[in-house]
Design an enzyme around this catalytic site. Sequence first.
Site, PDB file in Angstrom:
ATOM      1  N   ASP A   1      -8.084 -27.080 -17.927  1.00  0.00           N
ATOM      2  CA  ASP A   1      -7.150 -28.083 -17.451  1.00  0.00           C
ATOM      3  C   ASP A   1      -7.485 -28.272 -15.983  1.00  0.00           C
ATOM      4  OD1 ASP A   1      -4.883 -29.740 -17.378  1.00  0.00           O
ATOM      5  OD2 ASP A   1      -3.753 -28.109 -16.460  1.00  0.00           O
TER       6      ASP A   1
ATOM      7  N   CYS B 233       0.849  -1.193   0.000  1.00  0.00           N
ATOM      8  CA  CYS B 233       0.000   0.000   0.000  1.00  0.00           C
ATOM      9  C   CYS B 233       0.885   1.244   0.000  1.00  0.00           C
ATOM     10  CB  CYS B 233      -0.949   0.017   1.199  1.00  0.00           C
ATOM     11  SG  CYS B 233      -0.127   0.308   2.759  1.00  0.00           S
TER      12      CYS B 233
ATOM     13  N   ASP C  89      -2.431 -24.058 -17.208  1.00  0.00           N
ATOM     14  CA  ASP C  89      -1.267 -23.444 -16.596  1.00  0.00           C
ATOM     15  C   ASP C  89       0.023 -24.232 -16.773  1.00  0.00           C
ATOM     16  OD1 ASP C  89      -1.431 -25.486 -14.733  1.00  0.00           O
ATOM     17  OD2 ASP C  89      -0.603 -24.188 -13.178  1.00  0.00           O
TER      18      ASP C  89
ATOM     19  N   CYS D  42       3.681   1.774   2.536  1.00  0.00           N
ATOM     20  CA  CYS D  42       4.943   1.053   2.328  1.00  0.00           C
ATOM     21  C   CYS D  42       5.917   1.928   1.551  1.00  0.00           C
ATOM     22  CB  CYS D  42       4.715  -0.208   1.505  1.00  0.00           C
ATOM     23  SG  CYS D  42       3.620  -1.391   2.235  1.00  0.00           S
TER      24      CYS D  42
ATOM     25  N   ASP E 240       0.466 -27.955 -21.279  1.00  0.00           N
ATOM     26  CA  ASP E 240      -0.678 -27.293 -21.893  1.00  0.00           C
ATOM     27  C   ASP E 240      -0.268 -26.432 -23.081  1.00  0.00           C
ATOM     28  OD1 ASP E 240      -2.430 -28.310 -20.132  1.00  0.00           O
ATOM     29  OD2 ASP E 240      -2.403 -26.600 -18.782  1.00  0.00           O
TER      30      ASP E 240
END
Lengths: 856, 58
Positions: free
Chosen positions: A517, A108, A754, A111, A758
């Site tokens: 998948d 955020c 992923d 930081c 694939d």
Amino acid sequence: MNELTNCFHCGLPAPDGAALVVAIAGSPRPMCCRGCQAVAQAIVDAGMATYYAQRTALPGAPGEPLPHLAALAAYDSPALQAGFVEAPASDASGTSCEVNLMLEGITCAACLWLNERHLAAQPGVLAVDVNFSTHRARVRWDPARTQLSRLLRAVAAIGYRAHPFDARRRDALMQRERRTALWRFLVAGLSSMQVMMYAVPVYLAGEGDMTAADETLIRWASLALTLPAVVYSSAHFFRNAWRDLRLRRLGMDVPVALGIAVAFAASVWATVTGTGEVYFDSVTMFVFLLLGGRYLELRVRQRATDAVDRLGAIVPAVADRLPDWPASRRSEAVAVAALAVGDVVSVAPGGVVPADGVVVEGDSAADESLLTGESLPVPKAVGALVTGGSMNLQSPLLVRVTRVGAETTVQTIVRLLDRAMSEKPAGVAQADRLAGRFVAVALAAAALTFAAWLWLEPARALWVAVSVLVVTCPCALALATPAALTAATTRLAREGVLVTRGHTLETLARVTDVVFDKTGTLTHGRLRLGQVLAHADRSAAQCHALAAALEQGSRHPVALALLAGRASDAAPLPAVAARHLIGLGVEGALPDPHALAAAHAADAAAAMAAGIPADTSGGTLTLRLGAADWLAAWCAAPPPADLPTGDAGTVVVHLASARAWLASFVLEDELRADAPAAIDALRALGCRVHLLSGDQAAAVAAVADRLGIEQRVARASPASKLDCVQNIQGIRNGEGGAGLPPGERAGCVLMVGDGVNDAPVLAGADVSLAVASASEVAGASADGLLLSGRLGDIAAAIRRARMTQRIIRQNLVWAIVYNAASIPLAAAGLVSPWLAGLGMAGSSLLVVGNALRLGR
Amino acid sequence: MESLYLLIPLSVLLVGGILWLLWWAVGSGQFDDLEGPGHRILMDDDRPVPAPPPDDLR
């Protein structure tokens, strides 16, 4: 009360809250670990406790132990710094160096503030500039007073990580591109505003209100202000149009350049000679609107590029090279950029492999999840290939580098994504083709008008022909497609779907079949404790506690699953001296407190009965957790008959003492919580859902049944997956298969996957999305990345893509209708300059406004 | 309407001045980060920055 049990710094449960405490703003706050304690103390000591009051998000990770200054010292070597530190510059105030840092762990705005303040407070730091939108910092320091390693350590001390990177290449280029585009846009904007200011009184003035001299003055002033907009701001329109003409093709830039040139030239002529009409306001507004659209497009493209850059940053900047290996193990820190093929580098456990290579010594496992999506650690023995960017998990490895620099896998991915993002969307190409026809129509209309008026009223012929060309300036047409695509892409990126190809949005809108998948897509690809089978007379919970105690502190996926599976209010785990044996399991001696005493007595009794001497010496109990074979060779008792064995998708580990089998833990891959809702949403959109997996039939059936997916294929090889997808597309049997003419397809397939296996399917499908843990090849061959990891976003993306297509169509229809209607009016000599300007602004704003609905 | 002969050239010069200002602003990065300064002004406390603890060389 939550404050007392959760770490004040990172929000994770603080098991022994009283032990680690930091006084923040006067009140003691509990900390979960030494790392968080050190970080919080550093923040408070630096007088920046305000961070805790201002932050809106917890840090992404608990504090980590400070890296050794020695480990960072490599960053001080001039050879390494040559890669990313700007050479020391001397001026009146002394010498200074400058570096660009990529900050990691930012959640955020607080930081960023924290980092900026902390860096600025370091002695020797001259200037810090943190960019809030890119999470990058530019730091300038005095090399005589501090070193880069101290700055990096300062960032680490407050719980973040900073990677120096070379901003000179692409970043500088992108920044220049962005600033130039913005500057062009601002010049055109300012001149259009002021020219309009001059034009309005002329339009509104009644007959005789304004003398000819006044009007001439205003025309010259408008000319002066239009000049920068035409000469500077629209220079690249002319350049592109010229290039297009030389290549004998017509793009959108040709009618744009033509419109600007004709309107401007005619207006200059009118000003100089004091006759006819001026269109300065139309010209500047036209340029302003177009440049606004192009600037937004540029920002979207650059943001996507930035996401790719971060992928490149996973490779460290420093490597430990062993120059004399195998003669000596002397190591030296060198820049990764300085590595050459054939060099041997050592990778410590927990370290990141600096480049692609082959293991020459050591036996460990690597976490390649960031690159391949493979969730389980991949064993790496001598001869195994390791990929730069993967993390070495267990023991030191020596790696012989086989690929460096641009050849490495990570860089290849970055390059592929780059190329994908520079592709021109098909929709824009289509609008370009439209523009070609449009130029022809506009020129023909102008020529005809000129001829007709020459015959009717020669004095007005030129000006009427000019007004035809001015009203046909394809402003709305040029904005129609890019404005809609930009708005939709920005919106999707905000929702966590990063579009990486030009055609993605267009094809997504036509999707009829969604193929999933299983592993890592519908499931987490992460182990979860499913079942605990107690074999002896201990309870499952007791056995689980023992196993968790053995595994505490380990980062192995099995350990994480066992630890995560414990109830949050479970008793704290006893400390254990555990020994991890790679590929086998873990062995440890547990102290035998009251909680175990009873069970232990039973154990001893069982041992007595079996005639085995009890090993209770020292009040500890030695246990092993691991594979069945390993335990069977050690445990005196035979394995229970009902010992479960793992099938695909599940992992089984067993817990045993030297005398008895205690329990078996079945770990399975967990279905994503949002999968059922996501599947339902896709069905609601009218998409058919399929499941394709390389997994065992039983595992696939279990998932498919829970999700209600009828079309499922198990044990599919990459080739058969591609077959299935082509079958759905209706092109399986070659051209014209399934009775369809070539090019026409039964279904438009969206593949969501992923893993590495694939990749061919992702490329073979009409459009593909890769889930967050974007694996190397999948990320490169997918048309979009699902960064949010929320499956529900797939349906949302399809919905938005359909809406985008609808809006592009509306925009194009409107632009064409507007231009078609204005040509006859202009040809009839009815369009005065103010009407032309109004019409153009109105139609362009309508198109942009319509496109902005996509961003809402 | 004689004032126009002064005001219009003046406005052209004014636009030139504003353009120069924008040129400086773009070149010095005023538009590079449009979010940061908003947060920065909210979080900046007025207390002087204390000297950081001595960096122990481990």
